[in-house]
Design a protein around this motif. Structure first.
Motif, short mmCIF file in Angstrom:
data_model
loop_
_atom_site.label_atom_id
_atom_site.label_comp_id
_atom_site.label_asym_id
_atom_site.label_seq_id
_atom_site.Cartn_x
_atom_site.Cartn_y
_atom_site.Cartn_z
N THR A 44 8.88 1.64 6.32
CA THR A 44 7.75 0.73 6.55
C THR A 44 8.25 -0.67 6.88
O THR A 44 7.71 -1.34 7.78
CB THR A 44 6.85 0.69 5.30
N ASP B 268 0.83 -1.21 0.00
CA ASP B 268 0.00 0.00 0.00
C ASP B 268 0.86 1.26 0.00
O ASP B 268 0.50 2.28 -0.60
CB ASP B 268 -0.93 0.01 1.21
N ARG B 269 2.01 1.20 0.68
CA ARG B 269 2.91 2.36 0.73
C ARG B 269 3.51 2.61 -0.66
O ARG B 269 3.65 3.76 -1.08
CB ARG B 269 4.01 2.10 1.75
N GLU C 101 0.86 4.26 -2.63
CA GLU C 101 0.69 5.65 -2.18
C GLU C 101 1.75 6.56 -2.81
O GLU C 101 1.43 7.65 -3.30
CB GLU C 101 0.79 5.70 -0.65
N THR D 230 7.79 -4.24 -3.71
CA THR D 230 7.41 -4.71 -2.37
C THR D 230 8.34 -5.82 -1.91
O THR D 230 8.79 -5.84 -0.76
CB THR D 230 5.95 -5.21 -2.37
N LYS E 112 12.30 5.71 1.91
CA LYS E 112 10.95 5.91 2.47
C LYS E 112 10.25 4.58 2.67
O LYS E 112 9.54 4.37 3.67
CB LYS E 112 10.13 6.80 1.53
N LEU E 113 10.43 3.65 1.70
CA LEU E 113 9.82 2.33 1.84
C LEU E 113 10.49 1.53 2.95
O LEU E 113 9.84 0.73 3.63
CB LEU E 113 9.90 1.58 0.52
#
Length: 898
Positions: free
Chosen positions: A339, A263-264, A267, A287, A335-336
């Protein structure tokens, strides 16, 4: 009744807790970097780090162990993203028995964990076991079949028998055995729809959730098997796959932690999953890959062009490339990572500790890749121009592979850009080039044994032999000789005695000699046998090394008498060398703290070497240090030395150490208890090495060099104490020698050097003027050689005694003089030939090409070269060929213009 849904982190904890309740020792995940195993680049299974325990070469910390192991597999990397089945990073849950329990317990506990409501709580009627059906060389596993049927109560028609490919684990020669897998029926909606769909079908209905490997044989690698006296259990269960079942998720990309990451990605890209199949490929790939690169980087792997560093670089760049395809602007990988770290830190707290470092590595590599993409586009554009000029529409496989291998430009991007222009790639040629590289890589690998390491005499030592180091606070002790080896003609053998003049290794039950470890060089010393107050044997220790299983080997030579197994001896280390080494080792701790203060918290130790003479410290940083930064680091270390901090060592749990803020090393495997070295609160690190009692003992610290050793890794070499004094004494001697040579006092040396430099500069300028005058003097002679073809003047001439720079300047002046022209000049200086060619724009328009001209004539003087249409140059070794070269140049120029 449906089972309860558990999150991935919850399932990991449940599994480990369950097996702790069955008497297993819970160990944290081993590093992804294999230790003492060259057979693989990265840890790819839960049992891989435990090979020495399975093989009986080392004693395990307990006979029952449970882990959740980080794993990387890249065999299907090209399919990652294209389907939801494939991935590169996964976690492997495992319970292991080393000569303890076997099939009955392993099967019973697997069933209990999977079906008990307080654990996974899966429905019993949806679980199907399988066993090995046997073949001509290996019997069927009827024992496991009977356990499932009679003890667990599974009907025979729900127990499947499969062949060696599915239900027998082996990896070349070594321990191996049959498997018993457990499948879960996810229901018809995941099936293929065929009426005969059952366990073993390739569809997604029946998913394997557990694999018990019964290691009961030793295979010879040729189809022969012998029963092992000590049988083992190796259980492997993919955590993500278990989460799919427990959460009733469609794929691994739909389980809780993966979905949050997915989902990130969406986004950041401003897209929605499952609305565009092409975009879904990129979403899944990013991912998956971002999980791999986060964990690889946290274990100290840095991007490079070989080995595991290349795997990391490839994954990073694939993720960055697909981010571009999704339209993500700017850098996004770090940034990923946030998460990944947030959702994984419960199981892997080191991620939080290393996050600044991880972000720095990813940011730096992503920035490099963005430049690579731009460079690749430019190179590809040049290749397209060559295709157009030659009338071809297919890019050669070699060129496509060069773009990929040399410049890191992805093949799919090359393919996509070319297809937009109606061009294709010779894929067969590309595959051949790729296979040639793989063959080269395979051939360069060293042959290894089952353990992935070169076999040595030390492998023959009984695994139960171990040594105790007691040398932190004493200089000598008594020890008993347990094992000795003798070196002869490059080979080693285990012996009962070592006599005068013989070299080898002595292993004692106790020693004060520190074995090479953690970058610290091993101790030198003496082993002495005394009988009735007299020395009867003496062994000179030149090095001390750590062997598998906690053995400590003293390497050296017997310098008197004979040592025998069982002798009780006195062992001591060289105090002066140990003290000097301790000063350098303590200084590395202060250095790391200073580097993090000056450069930032991304600095992590990447390696070190500490000896009595010097220290070497490798660390993560992406730019050369400035003089100011080096000076500041040196200043901070010397301030810490002057502060005379007490150096205190404490033994505590790893969790307690983390709470103190102690620095840990990448890839290092720590046990339940760790040794923490605290230098007055200024530096706190986990370390097993020897240190000074207070920082003041180090006396002084001097950095002698700072350099790059790999992408993102810098190296500092430094000295301490007496070595600093010796260093400055050498510098002083060099200063006086330079002063004598310059005929100046040391205080005025800089001024004298500046004066000499000015004089030299003036002399060189005068020399250039004289050269120009000589060239001008020959100008009239040279102009007499001018010919003309179709309005273009051709000048081919020999101008004596000009270097390449002077020849180019002369050529430029002639171009201005002649305007529309082709010029070729040769000059012989110091026995070598210099060639320069130039062509005006008007000459180029009529077919002239300076580069091609040089290529054609340079061989006449035994040289080679080339260049652009307007300017080219070459060198040669044959001055005798100059006249012929000038004649050839004139003819070649005429041919171009005609």
């Amino acid at each position: 009744m449906a089972h309860k849904s558990y999150g991935l982190n919850e399932l990991r904890e449940k599994f480990l807790t369950f097996f702790e309740s069955k008497g297993h020792l819970r160990l944290p995940s081993f590093s992804l970097v294999p230790q003492n195993d060259r057979s693989i680049l990265l840890i790819n299974a839960g049992m891989t780090p435990m090979k020495p325990w399975f093989k009986g070469e080392e004693e395990p910390p307990r006979r029952r162990v449970t882990t959740c192991q980080k794993c990387i597999r890249t065999g299907d990397i090209d399919n990652v993203g294209k389907t939801a089945r494939h991935g590169t990073y996964f976690e492997m849950l495992g319970n292991f028995s080393f000569g303890d329990y076997f099939k009955h317990e392993a099967i019973a506990w697997a069933w209990e964990f999977l079906t008990s409501p307080e654990w996974a709580g899966l429905e019993k009627d949806r679980l199907y076991p399988s066993v090995f059906e046997g073949n001509e060389t290996t019997p069927a596993d009827d024992e496991a079949f009977a356990i499932w049927r009679d003890e667990i109560g599974i009907p025979e028609d729900r127990i499947f028998r499969f062949g060696k490919e599915d239900n027998f684990w082996e990896h070349g020669a070594g321990p191996c055995g049959p498997c018993s897998e457990i499948y879960y029926d996810r229901g018809v909606k995941y099936g293929c729809g065929k009426p005969d769909c059952k366990v073993g079908c390739d569809c997604d209905r029946y998913i394997e959730v557990w694999n018990n490997v019964f290691t009961q044989f030793n295979g010879d690698g040729k189809g022969g098997y012998e029963e092992l006296a000590s049988k083992n259990i190796d259980t492997g269960m993919g955590l993500e796959r278990l989460a799919v079942v427990c959460q009733d998720a469609d794929t691994v990309f739909d389980i809780d932690t993966m979905k949050a990451l997915r989902d990130r990605v969406c986004e950041l890209a401003g897209v929605v999953y499952e609305t565009d199949p092409k975009k879904d490929v990129s979403i899944r790939l990013i991912t998956d890959h971002i999980r791999s690169v986060t964990f690889m980087t946290s274990d100290g792997i840095l991007p490079s062009n070989e080995g595991r560093g290349y795997v990391l670089r490839r994954l990073l760049r694939r993720a960055a490339r697909h981010g571009r395809l999704l339209g993500i602007q700017g850098k996004f990988l770090a940034k990923l990572c946030e998460t990944v770290i947030r959702d994984s830190r419960d199981g892997y707290p080191e991620l939080e500790e290393k996050k600044d470092y991880i972000f720095s590595v990813l940011d730096n590599e992503e920035e490099k890749f963005n430049k690579t993409i731009d460079q690749g586009l430019e190179i590809l554009a040049g290749m397209e121009s060559e295709l157009a000029a030659s009338g071809r529409t297919m890019l050669s496989g070699d060129d496509a592979f060069k773009l990929y291998d040399t410049y890191g430009f992805p093949l799919d991007l090359t393919e996509e850009i070319l297809s937009e222009r109606g061009l294709t790639i010779d894929m067969e040629g590309y595959k051949k080039a790729m296979e040639a590289q793989k063959t080269l890589a395979r051939n360069s690998r060293k042959k290894t044994n089952y353990m992935g390491a070169d076999a040595t005499v030390y492998d023959e030592i009984d695994p139960s032999v171990t040594s105790e180091f007691i040398g932190y606070d004493r200089e000598s002790c008594e020890g008993t000789v347990l094992v000795m080896t003798k070196e002869e003609d490059g080979n080693g053998s285990i012996v009962n005695t070592l006599s005068e003049g013989e070299s080898g290794a002595v292993i004692l039950d106790k020693t004060v000699c520190y074995a090479t470890m953690g970058g610290q060089q091993g101790d030198c010393g003496r082993i002495v046998l005394t009988e009735e107050g007299e020395t009867t044997a003496e062994f000179d220790v030149v090095d001390t090394i750590k062997l598998k299983g906690g053995k400590i080997a003293h390497i050296g030579t017997v310098i008197g008498g004979t040592l025998t197994d069982g002798d009780v001896v006195a062992v001591s280390y060289d105090r002066a060398k140990r003290t000097a080494t301790a000063k350098n080792h303590s200084a590395t701790h202060l250095l790391q703290k200073a580097l993090r203060t000056v450069l930032g918290s991304h600095v992590e130790q990447a390696g070190s070497f500490v000896s009595p003479e010097r220290l070497r410290f490798d660390f993560s940083h992406f730019h050369a240090m400035t003089k100011e930064e080096i000076a500041k680091v040196e200043e901070l270390v010397n301030e810490a030395i002057a502060a005379d901090y007490p150096v205190v060592t404490k033994i505590m749990t790893l969790e307690e150490a983390r709470r103190t803020g102690a620095m840990a090393l990448f890839g290092e495997k720590y046990g339940d208890s760790v040794r923490v070295v605290d230098m007055g609160g200024y530096s706190i690190e986990l370390c097993g090495g020897t240190h000074v009692a207070n920082t003041g003992s180090i006396a002084s610290f001097k950095i002698v060099s700072e350099s790059g050793i790999a992408a993102g890794t810098r190296r500092i070499e430094a000295i301490t104490a007496g070595n600093v004094i010796a260093y400055y004494k050498t510098v002083e001697e060099e200063l006086f020698a330079a002063s004598r040579a310059a005929k100046a006092e040391p205080a005025n040396l800089a001024e004298k050097i500046e004066s000499l430099a000015s004089e030299l500069k003036a002399a060189l300028a005068e020399n250039e003027k004289l050269k120009a005058k000589l060239a001008d003097a020959s100008l009239a002679d040279v102009l007499g050689n001018v010919k003309e073809v179709d309005g273009i003047k051709i000048l081919a001439a020999n101008v004596p005694n000009l270097d390449m720079n002077g020849l180019r300047n002369f050529c430029d002046r002639m171009k201005v003089r002649l305007t529309d022209c082709v010029i070729v000049l040769a000059s012989v200086i110091d026995g070598k030939v210099n060639l320069v060619a130039a062509a005006s724009e008007s000459a180029i328009a009529k077919g002239a090409h300076a580069g091609n001209l040089i290529k054609e004539i340079a061989p006449v003087v035994g040289g080679g070269g080339g260049g652009r249409p307007n300017m080219a140059q070459a060198g040669g070794k044959n001055p005798e060929g100059v006249a012929a070269c000038i004649e050839a140049a004139e003819n070649a120029a005429k041919a171009q213009l005609s």
